[in-house]
Design a protein around this motif. Structure first.
Motif, PDB file in Angstrom:
ATOM      1  N   UNK A 172     -50.522 -78.495 -26.285  1.00 22.10           N
ATOM      2  CA  UNK A 172     -50.179 -77.216 -25.661  1.00 22.10           C
ATOM      3  C   UNK A 172     -49.672 -77.477 -24.250  1.00 22.10           C
ATOM      4  N   UNK A 173     -48.402 -77.221 -24.019  1.00 26.19           N
ATOM      5  CA  UNK A 173     -47.823 -77.393 -22.685  1.00 26.19           C
ATOM      6  C   UNK A 173     -48.283 -76.238 -21.798  1.00 26.19           C
ATOM      7  N   UNK A 174     -48.771 -76.542 -20.618  1.00 22.42           N
ATOM      8  CA  UNK A 174     -49.290 -75.532 -19.700  1.00 22.42           C
ATOM      9  C   UNK A 174     -48.197 -74.752 -18.998  1.00 22.42           C
ATOM     10  N   UNK A 175     -48.574 -73.597 -18.454  1.00 24.82           N
ATOM     11  CA  UNK A 175     -47.624 -72.711 -17.785  1.00 24.82           C
ATOM     12  C   UNK A 175     -46.869 -73.424 -16.658  1.00 24.82           C
ATOM     13  N   UNK A 176     -47.583 -74.205 -15.846  1.00 25.99           N
ATOM     14  CA  UNK A 176     -46.954 -74.870 -14.695  1.00 25.99           C
ATOM     15  C   UNK A 176     -46.993 -76.393 -14.828  1.00 25.99           C
ATOM     16  N   UNK A 177     -47.120 -76.888 -16.045  1.00 29.61           N
ATOM     17  CA  UNK A 177     -47.284 -78.322 -16.254  1.00 29.61           C
ATOM     18  C   UNK A 177     -46.078 -79.132 -15.809  1.00 29.61           C
ATOM     19  N   UNK A 178     -44.903 -78.550 -15.875  1.00 30.48           N
ATOM     20  CA  UNK A 178     -43.691 -79.280 -15.494  1.00 30.48           C
ATOM     21  C   UNK A 178     -43.012 -78.659 -14.272  1.00 30.48           C
ATOM     22  N   UNK A 179     -43.740 -77.838 -13.526  1.00 29.19           N
ATOM     23  CA  UNK A 179     -43.153 -77.149 -12.370  1.00 29.19           C
ATOM     24  C   UNK A 179     -42.703 -78.117 -11.281  1.00 29.19           C
ATOM     25  N   UNK A 180     -43.394 -79.249 -11.144  1.00 30.97           N
ATOM     26  CA  UNK A 180     -43.011 -80.211 -10.105  1.00 30.97           C
ATOM     27  C   UNK A 180     -41.584 -80.703 -10.310  1.00 30.97           C
ATOM     28  N   UNK A 181     -41.228 -81.036 -11.556  1.00 28.39           N
ATOM     29  CA  UNK A 181     -39.859 -81.474 -11.850  1.00 28.39           C
ATOM     30  C   UNK A 181     -38.886 -80.307 -11.715  1.00 28.39           C
ATOM     31  N   UNK A 182     -39.310 -79.136 -12.155  1.00 30.26           N
ATOM     32  CA  UNK A 182     -38.449 -77.962 -12.028  1.00 30.26           C
ATOM     33  C   UNK A 182     -38.129 -77.643 -10.577  1.00 30.26           C
ATOM     34  N   UNK A 183     -39.102 -77.786  -9.693  1.00 34.82           N
ATOM     35  CA  UNK A 183     -38.871 -77.516  -8.268  1.00 34.82           C
ATOM     36  C   UNK A 183     -37.945 -78.558  -7.649  1.00 34.82           C
ATOM     37  N   UNK A 184     -38.019 -79.803  -8.130  1.00 34.22           N
ATOM     38  CA  UNK A 184     -37.078 -80.828  -7.658  1.00 34.22           C
ATOM     39  C   UNK A 184     -35.652 -80.432  -8.038  1.00 34.22           C
ATOM     40  N   UNK A 185     -35.470 -79.992  -9.293  1.00 34.59           N
ATOM     41  CA  UNK A 185     -34.152 -79.523  -9.732  1.00 34.59           C
ATOM     42  C   UNK A 185     -33.705 -78.313  -8.909  1.00 34.59           C
ATOM     43  N   UNK A 186     -34.625 -77.388  -8.686  1.00 37.21           N
ATOM     44  CA  UNK A 186     -34.266 -76.157  -7.955  1.00 37.21           C
ATOM     45  C   UNK A 186     -33.816 -76.488  -6.532  1.00 37.21           C
ATOM     46  N   UNK A 187     -34.555 -77.358  -5.848  1.00 35.05           N
ATOM     47  CA  UNK A 187     -34.198 -77.730  -4.478  1.00 35.05           C
ATOM     48  C   UNK A 187     -32.845 -78.448  -4.445  1.00 35.05           C
ATOM     49  N   UNK A 188     -32.652 -79.376  -5.384  1.00 38.05           N
ATOM     50  CA  UNK A 188     -31.380 -80.117  -5.427  1.00 38.05           C
ATOM     51  C   UNK A 188     -30.218 -79.190  -5.749  1.00 38.05           C
ATOM     52  N   UNK A 189     -30.449 -78.256  -6.684  1.00 48.06           N
ATOM     53  CA  UNK A 189     -29.396 -77.312  -7.049  1.00 48.06           C
ATOM     54  C   UNK A 189     -29.028 -76.395  -5.909  1.00 48.06           C
ATOM     55  N   UNK A 190     -30.013 -75.903  -5.189  1.00 51.76           N
ATOM     56  CA  UNK A 190     -29.748 -75.033  -4.036  1.00 51.76           C
ATOM     57  C   UNK A 190     -28.959 -75.776  -2.968  1.00 51.76           C
ATOM     58  N   UNK A 191     -29.378 -77.017  -2.682  1.00 49.42           N
ATOM     59  CA  UNK A 191     -28.690 -77.814  -1.657  1.00 49.42           C
ATOM     60  C   UNK A 191     -27.244 -78.077  -2.056  1.00 49.42           C
ATOM     61  N   UNK A 192     -27.022 -78.432  -3.320  1.00 54.53           N
ATOM     62  CA  UNK A 192     -25.662 -78.717  -3.785  1.00 54.53           C
ATOM     63  C   UNK A 192     -24.779 -77.475  -3.720  1.00 54.53           C
TER      64      UNK A 192
END
Length: 591
Positions: A172-192
């Protein structure tokens, strides 16, 4: 390869071509794929209907309903206007504010709903501030995509992958189990997007008015009704100008009055000016036979509008029932008491014979309507209308109920006390009981296209396993990259998934790739979790084309984009995400 593998490969190639060429809506492609799987005998009857009872399908339906409930109260509209208003007139600040707001919403509610909420507001603000809307809409869509990777409920793809993994691996994948990677993508996407990305997006909609945007200057002609004209005294329906001459009467100008062609007062009189769209040959014959004279006219918004008549732009909504219909088939003029002047679809502007054009998801229409019919257009679930957004809020109590229930759903799922499915069902029941949503509104506003597509395509994963094609593809992939280590294989899985999702539906790609990533992990004798997350993130990383993700397709017409614009601005972002995934996924989830 066995005959079953060959058959399944053929079905996948056909599906890929249909998705890439955009010949049919995704749900129709799903139905065709399911039919071919059954016909080829690649799945049994139980597997054929398994998609409609699958946890992912039901969870996505409930989350779409919950998203609609939150949106329907009007609280988000109010908040959205305040957020954008704080950005002022700077293009960078407006872009940043919209990306942050849409991103924040997309992490929890359906990202297509978030984009649909902000689309009219964004275009309205850009026009008021004199900003280039094409510079803002693509970043808004991209922000919705990479923000959706931050939580389990951010996209239907996340829920789909989690459901497949739970069924096959009891994880069972948790609600925020992969949020750390998602936030890395979000920060990189915003900067780009706020730096190099915005510079790579060309200016596509520079018109100062709707008539300029739709290039109506050479499209609308003014004909004056002279004394003795056989048209005098006739209703437009009696004059049969469309049937006899192939012209479309848009509006009647009578002194200072503007009469829509649907008006009961639209009986032709001497001295009337008829605003029409027609080809030159028809105009010449019409003048000669019907006693009309051609007047010079420089078409502008103010020419077509007065205090009772408005020129508005509307888009085919994500859940519109009008997709694949023509304006004639739906009897647009009589049903909506309005006149469609032009249609923009996939970068093209259609100004002739628009009544026979089949509408598609994301198409925009230039509509001439009366002030009293504008609310009818606004309330229709088939359209998103660009007009000044009203400050209507259902009631403060319903806003609090909706937000409170949604927050409780997230909290329950995140705590592990219930699954996302259980929390979503209980939350939906609470919204119905609290009067936040009504059942008939849910039926009209849920994206059934997504539900049907999921139900039909989920059996494709079973066919991949049944035929051994997943193991075969994994064997070939591992054979090429094994010597470079599991990180190289993971990088290859991510890249393959990204390429597929650029030409197929993101959900279809995930269904296809998850069985392959299981086989890859088995053959490498490593943990499958890094590969699952690679497929989950890559399936949503659709920036190179408008066809792979709904939000891209939705802003394609309103932004006036070309296909090459996504390649130009989105390809570097895809490469950045590929590099980041190859570096950080093995660190966050070791093999």
């Amino acid at each position: 390869m066995t005959i079953d593998m060959v058959l399944l490969s053929g079905i996948i190639l056909i599906a890929t071509a249909l998705f890439a060429l955009d010949l049919f809506p995704p749900d129709k492609v799903g139905i065709l794929v399911l039919g071919m799987l059954i016909l080829a005998g690649l799945i049994d009857p139980q597997q054929a209907i398994s998609g409609f009872g699958n946890e992912a399908t039901v969870t996505v339906a409930c989350m779409l309903a919950l998203s609609f409930g939150v949106q329907r109260t009007g609280g988000l509209n109010y908040a959205a206007k305040r957020i954008v208003a704080m950005a002022g007139a700077s293009e960078v600040r407006v872009m940043l504010a919209i990306m942050l707001a849409v991103g924040g919403l997309s992490a929890f509610i359906n990202n297509t709903a978030a984009v649909a909420l902000f689309l009219p507001l964004t275009i309205s603000v850009c026009r008021q501030q004199g900003l280039d809307v094409s510079k803002v809409l693509m970043p808004m869509s991209f922000a919705a995509i990479f923000a959706g990777t931050c939580t389990l409920i951010g996209t239907s793809t996340n829920l789909l992958v989690a459901s497949i993994v739970r069924d096959q691996k009891q994880w069972q994948i948790g609600m925020f189990e992969f949020s750390s990677m998602g936030l890395i993508f979000f920060a990189a996407g915003m900067l780009y997007m706020t730096t190099a990305g915005s510079r790579l997006i060309p200016s596509r909609r520079a018109g100062e008015s709707l008539t300029e945007d739709y290039r109506l200057r050479q499209f609308v002609t003014n004909l004056k009704v002279e004394q003795g004209s056989p048209l005098i005294g006739k209703l437009l329906s009696e004059a049969r100008l469309g049937e006899e001459y192939g012209i479309d009467v848009i509006e009647i100008l009578r002194g200072k009055a503007h009469l829509l062609t649907t008006s009961r007062q639209a009986r032709i009189q001497q001295g009337d000016d008829l605003l029409v769209s027609a080809d030159p040959r028809s105009l010449i014959r019409l003048q000669r036979e019907q006693g009309l004279t051609l007047k010079a006219l420089q078409v502008e918004d103010r020419i077509l509008e007065d205090e009772n008549v408005l020129l508005v732009e509307a888009w085919i909504a994500p859940n519109s029932s009008l997709v694949e219909s023509t304006l004639k088939e739906i009897n647009f003029r009589q049903v909506f008491k309005s006149t469609a002047l032009a249609i923009r679809s996939h970068g093209r502007t259609i100004r002739e014979k628009i009544g026979n054009f089949r509408l598609e998801y994301g198409d925009s229409l230039l509509i001439l309507t009366s002030t009293d019919r504008l609310d009818f257009l606004r309330r229709s679930p088939d359209f998103l209308v660009l007009e000044e957004m009203t400050e209507t809020v259902a009631s403060k109590s319903k806003v609090y109920w909706a937000l409170g229930i949604f927050a409780a759903v997230v909290a329950l799922a995140a705590s592990g006390l219930t699954s996302v499915l259980e929390a979503a069902i209980m939350g939906l029941a609470a919204m119905v009981l609290a009067g936040v949503v009504r059942l008939h509104d849910l039926y009209a506003n849920i994206s059934w296209q997504t539900i049907i597509m999921l139900g039909c395509l989920i059996p494709l994963g079973a066919a991949m396993t049944n035929t051994g094609l997943a193991a075969k593809v994994a064997e070939e992939l591992v054979g090429v990259l094994r010597d470079w280590g599991p990180t190289a294989v993971l990088s290859g899985v991510y890249l393959l998934t990204t390429i597929l999702t650029s030409i197929m539906s993101n959900n279809a790609t995930a269904i296809l790739m998850v069985p392959i990533c299981f086989s890859v992990a088995d053959q490498l004798d490593v943990d499958y979790k890094p590969f699952v997350f690679a497929v989950m993130f890559a399936s949503s990383a659709c920036f190179m084309t408008p066809v792979g993700y709904q939000t891209n397709l939705f802003i394609f017409g309103p932004g006036g984009y070309k296909f090459s614009d996504f390649l130009r601005a989105g390809t570097p972002l895809n490469l950045i995400f590929w590099i980041l995934a190859s570096i950080f996924i093995p660190i966050l989830w070791p093999f």
